[in-house]
Write an enzyme that holds these catalytic residues in place. Sequence first.
Site, PDB file in Angstrom:
ATOM      1  N   CYS A   1      -3.541   6.797  10.799  1.00 33.66           N
ATOM      2  CA  CYS A   1      -3.104   5.623  10.049  1.00 33.66           C
ATOM      3  C   CYS A   1      -1.575   5.599   9.916  1.00 33.66           C
ATOM      4  O   CYS A   1      -0.891   5.396  10.891  1.00 33.66           O
ATOM      5  CB  CYS A   1      -3.831   5.599   8.699  1.00 33.66           C
ATOM      6  SG  CYS A   1      -3.775   4.002   7.890  1.00 33.66           S
TER       7      CYS A   1
ATOM      8  N   HIS B   1      -9.793   6.689   9.895  1.00 31.13           N
ATOM      9  CA  HIS B   1      -9.623   7.936   9.141  1.00 31.13           C
ATOM     10  C   HIS B   1     -10.770   8.917   9.360  1.00 31.13           C
ATOM     11  O   HIS B   1     -11.720   8.933   8.570  1.00 31.13           O
ATOM     12  CB  HIS B   1      -9.553   7.610   7.647  1.00 31.13           C
ATOM     13  CG  HIS B   1      -8.286   6.965   7.227  1.00 31.13           C
ATOM     14  ND1 HIS B   1      -7.187   7.686   6.817  1.00 31.13           N
ATOM     15  CD2 HIS B   1      -7.932   5.664   7.148  1.00 31.13           C
ATOM     16  CE1 HIS B   1      -6.205   6.849   6.492  1.00 31.13           C
ATOM     17  NE2 HIS B   1      -6.633   5.613   6.693  1.00 31.13           N
TER      18      HIS B   1
ATOM     19  N   GLU C   1     -10.826  12.018   8.701  1.00 30.09           N
ATOM     20  CA  GLU C   1     -10.885  13.016   7.620  1.00 30.09           C
ATOM     21  C   GLU C   1     -11.688  12.519   6.422  1.00 30.09           C
ATOM     22  O   GLU C   1     -12.055  13.298   5.554  1.00 30.09           O
ATOM     23  CB  GLU C   1      -9.457  13.411   7.204  1.00 30.09           C
ATOM     24  CG  GLU C   1      -8.729  12.462   6.257  1.00 30.09           C
ATOM     25  CD  GLU C   1      -8.239  11.168   6.902  1.00 30.09           C
ATOM     26  OE1 GLU C   1      -8.556  10.904   8.069  1.00 30.09           O
ATOM     27  OE2 GLU C   1      -7.529  10.402   6.205  1.00 30.09           O
TER      28      GLU C   1
END
Lengths: 236, 87
Positions: A86, A203, A205
């Site tokens: 990002c 994302h 994660e």
Amino acid sequence: MKVGVVTFPGSNCDYDAYAAVQHVMGEDVEFLWHKSTDLLGCDLVILPGGFSYGDYLRGGAIARFSPIMEKVIAFGRSGGMVLGICNGFQILTECGLLPGALMRNSHLRFSCKHVYLKVEQTSNPYTQLCIKGEVLKIPIAHGEGNYYNFDNDIKKLEDAGQVVFRYCDVNGDVNSEANPNGSINNIAGISNKEGNILGMMPHPERVVEDILGSADGLKILESIRATIAVAKTVSN
Amino acid sequence: MTNNKKEVSPQAVVYVRLKEGVLDPQGVTIHKALQQMGYNEFISVRTGRFFELEVDSDSDNYDKRLDEVCSKLLANPVIESYRVEKL
């Protein structure tokens, strides 16, 4: 493996990345402060999501001049693994480690939702455990994720197999309805030619356990772990 | 202002805009609003931004450094062009 997560003023996904690596994968992880100039011997540097320096000027434009970035750029140029997520992707394009630019979403709104990604490349260290064409469910959360580059440069990226992820629908069909931000060719993530540097708007994660709605982000993190394990075996 | 302070510093203004051919969603949206408002004679809108820089008057030849500032930071040369105006 040892992972370094850079914290810029305004980073807000640094703890998510830290938790994914430490608590879910059980690997070593360190925060790297933006003013530091020591990568602490990390095998992978993550530039996390957020709004570094308030996104003033352009996303990532000021963060790229942080002291730590000089080391990250040198590390990436010498083959070290750098993952920009990002805002981290925006920093990678601003500093020139990855080509192109991330512009305002074509609809001008901040988009925060789960999307589907088609894995286009699996010869890449970040996706080697995926199957080509596999569909991953990973969220986005950005206002400036509209990947742009000039036609010639897009062609070069495509020809060199540097487009790693594309936005698609649940069936893996890449179409304009599945494009959340206006990115050219539905591009969601690209690598450098060598493959050691990856930038992606979604994302991974944030989706590392089923309770989070998806664990598909782990496929990327596990690919990284496998790559680093092999590299260490070879160097020993 | 005390007498020994420099009174007037040279000023530079930097205009940054998206390159030709790069879609400007903000400009498109503003243009649509103008059409809705009845201002139909304006056939397109492109947005940009400008920066006013105050320059130390001891620096008489800062053109090259200003150019660096523009290309390194103020504009992203991949998608934007810039123009410098010295006042």
